[in-house]
Design a protein around this motif. Structure first.
Motif, PDB file in Angstrom:
ATOM      1  N   ILE A 111      -1.609  -3.397  -5.503  1.00  0.00           N
ATOM      2  CA  ILE A 111      -1.244  -2.102  -4.907  1.00  0.00           C
ATOM      3  C   ILE A 111      -1.839  -0.951  -5.708  1.00  0.00           C
ATOM      4  O   ILE A 111      -2.390   0.010  -5.135  1.00  0.00           O
ATOM      5  N   SER A 168      -5.683  -0.959  -5.202  1.00  0.00           N
ATOM      6  CA  SER A 168      -6.051  -0.504  -3.859  1.00  0.00           C
ATOM      7  C   SER A 168      -5.924   1.004  -3.738  1.00  0.00           C
ATOM      8  O   SER A 168      -6.706   1.644  -3.016  1.00  0.00           O
ATOM      9  N   ALA A 169      -4.926   1.564  -4.441  1.00  0.00           N
ATOM     10  CA  ALA A 169      -4.811   3.023  -4.446  1.00  0.00           C
ATOM     11  C   ALA A 169      -6.004   3.673  -5.129  1.00  0.00           C
ATOM     12  O   ALA A 169      -6.335   4.845  -4.843  1.00  0.00           O
ATOM     13  N   SER A 202      -9.436   2.618  -2.480  1.00  0.00           N
ATOM     14  CA  SER A 202      -9.473   3.150  -1.125  1.00  0.00           C
ATOM     15  C   SER A 202     -10.109   4.540  -1.042  1.00  0.00           C
ATOM     16  O   SER A 202     -11.017   4.745  -0.220  1.00  0.00           O
ATOM     17  N   THR A 210     -10.564   1.203   3.827  1.00  0.00           N
ATOM     18  CA  THR A 210      -9.174   1.290   4.263  1.00  0.00           C
ATOM     19  C   THR A 210      -8.276   0.600   3.235  1.00  0.00           C
ATOM     20  O   THR A 210      -8.750  -0.164   2.384  1.00  0.00           O
ATOM     21  N   TYR A 211      -6.983   0.882   3.345  1.00  0.00           N
ATOM     22  CA  TYR A 211      -6.070   0.280   2.369  1.00  0.00           C
ATOM     23  C   TYR A 211      -6.020  -1.238   2.534  1.00  0.00           C
ATOM     24  O   TYR A 211      -5.921  -1.956   1.541  1.00  0.00           O
ATOM     25  N   SER A 263      -9.050  -2.652   0.887  1.00  0.00           N
ATOM     26  CA  SER A 263      -8.889  -2.622  -0.566  1.00  0.00           C
ATOM     27  C   SER A 263      -8.011  -3.771  -1.040  1.00  0.00           C
ATOM     28  O   SER A 263      -8.304  -4.416  -2.058  1.00  0.00           O
ATOM     29  N   LEU A 264      -6.918  -4.058  -0.305  1.00  0.00           N
ATOM     30  CA  LEU A 264      -6.070  -5.197  -0.661  1.00  0.00           C
ATOM     31  C   LEU A 264      -6.827  -6.514  -0.517  1.00  0.00           C
ATOM     32  O   LEU A 264      -6.688  -7.417  -1.353  1.00  0.00           O
TER      33      LEU A 264
END
Length: 308
Positions: free
Chosen positions: A97, A100-101, A104, A110-111, A114-115
């Motif tokens: 998390i 990904s922040a 992204s 996109t989130y 990224s995950l």
């Protein structure tokens, strides 16, 4: 990820040589991290377990013997593999998390993308469809690359540890399935087995052919002279022994006056003369068992699991 590959023969040879040391060092680093993170989680779980016992009043008073027994029980306590798996999974999710922040907005993904990249990178799959730090220009590129390096290394270590703990859970499940199937097969075999009547056995340390048994049964009775004459047909216990029966080793030693000391002396003299003697069997050496080394063995020892 495959976006950078060697193009010359020298570069490919360098990759082969460097791969031996690089991959070996990486496996060593991952195994050391696995041992440290499981030990750390074990201390945390032990602390919670101790607090729970204190809350339930499991001390049994303030006596010294109860305190010692309480500490011994804590030393023998092992953490649950399911709780460790849960904490490692939460650690991987937390890192994904946070990473990904970062990915992204910087990589314009996109989130969800990224995950997805975090899982592929942390699991060392590396398809190469999404690769970070490949654009020609970034704002604060040094800080971004440092954060990218930290996230990938920590995420790979946590994911590696999680995979090894999950393998233990899978092993437990397979052992449970095999045990259940073995119980069913054993029950089916027992239902098909027929009970046979017991086989009558003769006198121990005696071999009597069938035709000699019949001869002894039909033999004429002895005369008074034969009865009074001392005979060797009686063993040391006073029981009658037929002439065709084999005497026991105890009777043989008594009759020939052979003791253990004489036998040992004969064996020693034969060894000095260079004759072949029967040596006692060597103690069995513990053989190598599958799963006795490696990350699975490290995790199994921490959890007190049997890996055989």
């Amino acid at each position: 990820f495959g976006m950078t590959t060697p193009q010359t023969i020298e570069g490919k040879i360098l990759v082969v040589l460097y791969g031996f040391l690089g991959c070996s060092g990486a496996f060593l680093f991952f195994n050391l991290f696995l041992e440290r993170i499981i030990t750390f989680l074990a201390y945390i779980l032990r602390y919670f377990h101790e607090m729970d016992l204190r809350r339930k009043g499991m001390f049994g008073g303030d006596r010294r013997d109860s305190q010692i027994s309480y500490e011994d029980n804590l030393d023998q306590w092992k953490p649950s593999v399911y709780w460790v798996m849960l904490y490692l999974f939460l650690g991987c999710v937390f890192l994904a998390i946070c990473a990904s922040a970062l990915y992204s907005p910087v990589e314009n993904w996109t989130y969800f993308e990224s995950l997805y990249f975090c899982f592929v990178a942390f699991a060392t799959i590396g398809f190469g469809d999404y690769v970070s730090s490949q654009q020609p220009y970034y704002n604060n590129v040094e800080w971004y690359r440092l954060g990218n390096f930290i996230f990938i290394v920590c995420g790979s270590c946590f994911m590696y540890s999680l995979f090894n703990v999950i393998s233990i859970v899978i092993k437990q499940f397979l052992n449970w399935v095999i045990k259940k199937s073995d119980c069913r097969c054993t029950c089916l075999k027992k239902s098909k087995v027929q009970i046979r009547p017991p086989i009558p056995r003769g006198r121990r340390n005696a071999i009597t052919p069938e035709h000699l048994k019949q001869t002894n049964r039909t033999a004429p009775p002895k005369t008074a002279a034969e009865i009074n004459e001392p005979d060797s047909t009686y063993d040391s216990e006073g029981e009658r022994r037929n002439s065709d029966e084999m005497i026991s080793m105890q009777d043989f030693l008594k009759s020939n006056k052979v003791s253990l000391a004489v036998m040992q002396k004969e064996l020693h003299e034969s060894a000095l003369r260079g004759r072949a003697i029967i040596l006692p069997p060597r103690p069995s050496v513990e053989e190598f068992k599958p799963g006795s080394v490696g990350p699975l063995a490290i995790a199994s020892r921490k959890f007190g699991e049997d890996i055989a």
